[in-house]
Design a protein around this motif. Structure first.
Motif, PDB file in Angstrom:
ATOM      1  N   TYR A 141       0.847  -1.190   0.000  1.00  0.00           N
ATOM      2  CA  TYR A 141       0.000   0.000   0.000  1.00  0.00           C
ATOM      3  C   TYR A 141       0.881   1.237   0.000  1.00  0.00           C
ATOM      4  CZ  TYR A 141      -3.689  -3.198   1.487  1.00  0.00           C
ATOM      5  OH  TYR A 141      -4.590  -4.235   1.558  1.00  0.00           O
ATOM      6  N   ALA A 142       0.370   2.301  -0.598  1.00  0.00           N
ATOM      7  CA  ALA A 142       1.042   3.589  -0.494  1.00  0.00           C
ATOM      8  C   ALA A 142       0.852   4.085   0.944  1.00  0.00           C
ATOM      9  CB  ALA A 142       0.427   4.574  -1.484  1.00  0.00           C
ATOM     10  N   ALA A 143       1.808   4.858   1.432  1.00  0.00           N
ATOM     11  CA  ALA A 143       1.745   5.339   2.813  1.00  0.00           C
ATOM     12  C   ALA A 143       0.485   6.156   3.070  1.00  0.00           C
ATOM     13  CB  ALA A 143       2.987   6.163   3.131  1.00  0.00           C
ATOM     14  N   GLY A 144      -0.075   6.771   2.043  1.00  0.00           N
ATOM     15  CA  GLY A 144      -1.307   7.543   2.190  1.00  0.00           C
ATOM     16  C   GLY A 144      -2.496   6.724   2.646  1.00  0.00           C
ATOM     17  N   VAL A 145      -2.394   5.403   2.583  1.00  0.00           N
ATOM     18  CA  VAL A 145      -3.489   4.547   3.026  1.00  0.00           C
ATOM     19  C   VAL A 145      -3.762   4.752   4.517  1.00  0.00           C
ATOM     20  CG1 VAL A 145      -2.203   2.452   3.659  1.00  0.00           C
ATOM     21  CG2 VAL A 145      -4.513   2.259   2.717  1.00  0.00           C
ATOM     22  N   LEU A 146      -2.740   5.161   5.263  1.00  0.00           N
ATOM     23  CA  LEU A 146      -2.931   5.372   6.699  1.00  0.00           C
ATOM     24  C   LEU A 146      -3.909   6.520   6.954  1.00  0.00           C
ATOM     25  CD1 LEU A 146       0.748   4.856   7.888  1.00  0.00           C
ATOM     26  CD2 LEU A 146      -1.165   3.246   8.086  1.00  0.00           C
ATOM     27  N   ASP A 147      -3.834   7.578   6.145  1.00  0.00           N
ATOM     28  CA  ASP A 147      -4.800   8.675   6.269  1.00  0.00           C
ATOM     29  C   ASP A 147      -6.197   8.208   5.875  1.00  0.00           C
ATOM     30  OD1 ASP A 147      -2.967  10.521   7.233  1.00  0.00           O
ATOM     31  OD2 ASP A 147      -2.476  11.262   5.222  1.00  0.00           O
ATOM     32  N   GLN A 148      -6.288   7.411   4.821  1.00  0.00           N
ATOM     33  CA  GLN A 148      -7.589   6.868   4.417  1.00  0.00           C
ATOM     34  C   GLN A 148      -8.190   6.036   5.547  1.00  0.00           C
ATOM     35  OE1 GLN A 148      -6.112   5.340   0.425  1.00  0.00           O
ATOM     36  NE2 GLN A 148      -8.309   5.583   0.080  1.00  0.00           N
ATOM     37  N   LEU A 149      -7.365   5.245   6.207  1.00  0.00           N
ATOM     38  CA  LEU A 149      -7.855   4.412   7.299  1.00  0.00           C
ATOM     39  C   LEU A 149      -8.330   5.260   8.478  1.00  0.00           C
ATOM     40  CD1 LEU A 149      -5.224   1.562   7.096  1.00  0.00           C
ATOM     41  CD2 LEU A 149      -7.661   1.409   6.496  1.00  0.00           C
ATOM     42  N   LYS A 150      -7.666   6.396   8.713  1.00  0.00           N
ATOM     43  CA  LYS A 150      -8.122   7.310   9.768  1.00  0.00           C
ATOM     44  C   LYS A 150      -9.487   7.891   9.409  1.00  0.00           C
ATOM     45  CE  LYS A 150      -3.497   8.497  11.297  1.00  0.00           C
ATOM     46  NZ  LYS A 150      -2.436   9.509  11.281  1.00  0.00           N
ATOM     47  N   LEU A 151      -9.683   8.223   8.142  1.00  0.00           N
ATOM     48  CA  LEU A 151     -10.988   8.732   7.708  1.00  0.00           C
ATOM     49  C   LEU A 151     -12.065   7.656   7.818  1.00  0.00           C
ATOM     50  CD1 LEU A 151      -9.920  10.850   4.620  1.00  0.00           C
ATOM     51  CD2 LEU A 151     -10.908  11.696   6.755  1.00  0.00           C
ATOM     52  N   ILE A 152     -11.701   6.434   7.485  1.00  0.00           N
ATOM     53  CA  ILE A 152     -12.644   5.320   7.614  1.00  0.00           C
ATOM     54  C   ILE A 152     -13.022   5.141   9.081  1.00  0.00           C
ATOM     55  CG2 ILE A 152     -12.905   2.811   7.380  1.00  0.00           C
ATOM     56  CD1 ILE A 152     -11.041   3.118   4.845  1.00  0.00           C
ATOM     57  N   ALA A 153     -12.027   5.212   9.971  1.00  0.00           N
ATOM     58  CA  ALA A 153     -12.297   5.076  11.405  1.00  0.00           C
ATOM     59  C   ALA A 153     -13.214   6.197  11.889  1.00  0.00           C
ATOM     60  CB  ALA A 153     -10.987   5.071  12.191  1.00  0.00           C
ATOM     61  N   LEU A 154     -12.987   7.414  11.408  1.00  0.00           N
ATOM     62  CA  LEU A 154     -13.852   8.538  11.763  1.00  0.00           C
ATOM     63  C   LEU A 154     -15.276   8.285  11.286  1.00  0.00           C
ATOM     64  CD1 LEU A 154     -14.317  11.407  12.846  1.00  0.00           C
ATOM     65  CD2 LEU A 154     -13.571  12.257  10.605  1.00  0.00           C
ATOM     66  N   GLY A 155     -15.407   7.796  10.057  1.00  0.00           N
ATOM     67  CA  GLY A 155     -16.730   7.483   9.520  1.00  0.00           C
ATOM     68  C   GLY A 155     -17.425   6.410  10.327  1.00  0.00           C
ATOM     69  N   ARG A 156     -16.689   5.378  10.705  1.00  0.00           N
ATOM     70  CA  ARG A 156     -17.270   4.299  11.520  1.00  0.00           C
ATOM     71  C   ARG A 156     -17.724   4.841  12.873  1.00  0.00           C
ATOM     72  NH1 ARG A 156     -18.509  -0.581   9.560  1.00  0.00           N
ATOM     73  NH2 ARG A 156     -17.867  -1.535  11.482  1.00  0.00           N
ATOM     74  N   LEU A 157     -16.897   5.688  13.469  1.00  0.00           N
ATOM     75  CA  LEU A 157     -17.230   6.285  14.753  1.00  0.00           C
ATOM     76  C   LEU A 157     -18.481   7.162  14.646  1.00  0.00           C
ATOM     77  CD1 LEU A 157     -16.146   6.341  17.642  1.00  0.00           C
ATOM     78  CD2 LEU A 157     -14.771   8.313  17.010  1.00  0.00           C
ATOM     79  N   ALA A 158     -18.654   7.805  13.500  1.00  0.00           N
ATOM     80  CA  ALA A 158     -19.824   8.653  13.266  1.00  0.00           C
ATOM     81  C   ALA A 158     -21.061   7.828  12.929  1.00  0.00           C
ATOM     82  CB  ALA A 158     -19.536   9.647  12.143  1.00  0.00           C
ATOM     83  N   GLY A 159     -20.897   6.513  12.780  1.00  0.00           N
ATOM     84  CA  GLY A 159     -22.030   5.643  12.545  1.00  0.00           C
ATOM     85  C   GLY A 159     -22.315   5.327  11.093  1.00  0.00           C
ATOM     86  N   PHE A 160     -21.412   5.693  10.196  1.00  0.00           N
ATOM     87  CA  PHE A 160     -21.605   5.381   8.783  1.00  0.00           C
ATOM     88  C   PHE A 160     -21.348   3.899   8.530  1.00  0.00           C
ATOM     89  CE2 PHE A 160     -20.577   9.941   8.347  1.00  0.00           C
ATOM     90  CZ  PHE A 160     -21.640  10.339   7.557  1.00  0.00           C
ATOM     91  N   THR A 161     -22.073   3.327   7.601  1.00  0.00           N
ATOM     92  CA  THR A 161     -21.796   1.962   7.151  1.00  0.00           C
ATOM     93  C   THR A 161     -20.567   2.017   6.241  1.00  0.00           C
ATOM     94  OG1 THR A 161     -23.125   2.127   5.138  1.00  0.00           O
ATOM     95  CG2 THR A 161     -24.275   1.419   7.165  1.00  0.00           C
ATOM     96  N   LEU A 162     -19.993   0.857   5.973  1.00  0.00           N
ATOM     97  CA  LEU A 162     -18.847   0.827   5.059  1.00  0.00           C
ATOM     98  C   LEU A 162     -19.249   1.287   3.659  1.00  0.00           C
ATOM     99  CD1 LEU A 162     -16.938  -2.416   6.105  1.00  0.00           C
ATOM    100  CD2 LEU A 162     -16.393  -0.037   6.657  1.00  0.00           C
TER     101      LEU A 162
END
Length: 130
Positions: free
Chosen positions: A42-63
């Motif tokens: 993976y490109a190192a930028g995937v870590l930022d994407q994963l942080k955004l995904i975690a934020l979305g999950r915390l906000a209650g969004f589905t995948l």
């Protein structure tokens, strides 16, 4: 050139299990840039994407909802209406939790031996959305 991370490094740095990373990739949330042997890279930028995904999950969004917040290249493509609707939902939840908290705090502080005999507590019950 951006640093490449293998799936093990991404898992270690993000705290997300490799199986979840593979699932996110299958859902189109992240994309590997290749393989080194059998290990996804993976490109190192995937870590930022994963942080955004975690934020979305915390906000209650589905995948699926989270996936809709990224374009085909994995860049953020916000659906502001979806985000605004989630903010309204979170505000309702926060108000409700505030009412629950007030009820519980009153139960802790109330000198009445029987809470249902307390006029203030009964008022909280009538106003609350428990």
């Amino acid at each position: 050139m951006e640093k490449e991370l293998d799936i093990g490094e991404v898992a270690r740095l993000s705290g997300i299990a490799p199986s979840a990373l593979r699932h996110y990739e299958k859902k189109g949330l992240i994309a590997s840039i290749g393989r080194n042997g059998l290990r996804r890279q993976y490109a190192a930028g995937v870590l930022d994407q994963l942080k955004l995904i975690a934020l979305g999950r915390l906000a209650g969004f589905t995948l699926d909802e989270i996936a809709s917040l990224f374009d085909v290249r994995g860049r953020i493509a916000l659906d502001r209406r979806l985000l605004a609707a989630r903010i309204e939902e979170l505000d309702r939840t926060l108000r409700r939790l505030g009412q629950v908290r007030a009820g519980l705090q009153h139960m802790v502080d109330c000198p009445e031996p029987e809470h249902l005999q307390c006029p203030q507590f009964r008022k909280l019950l009538q106003q609350g959305e428990f």
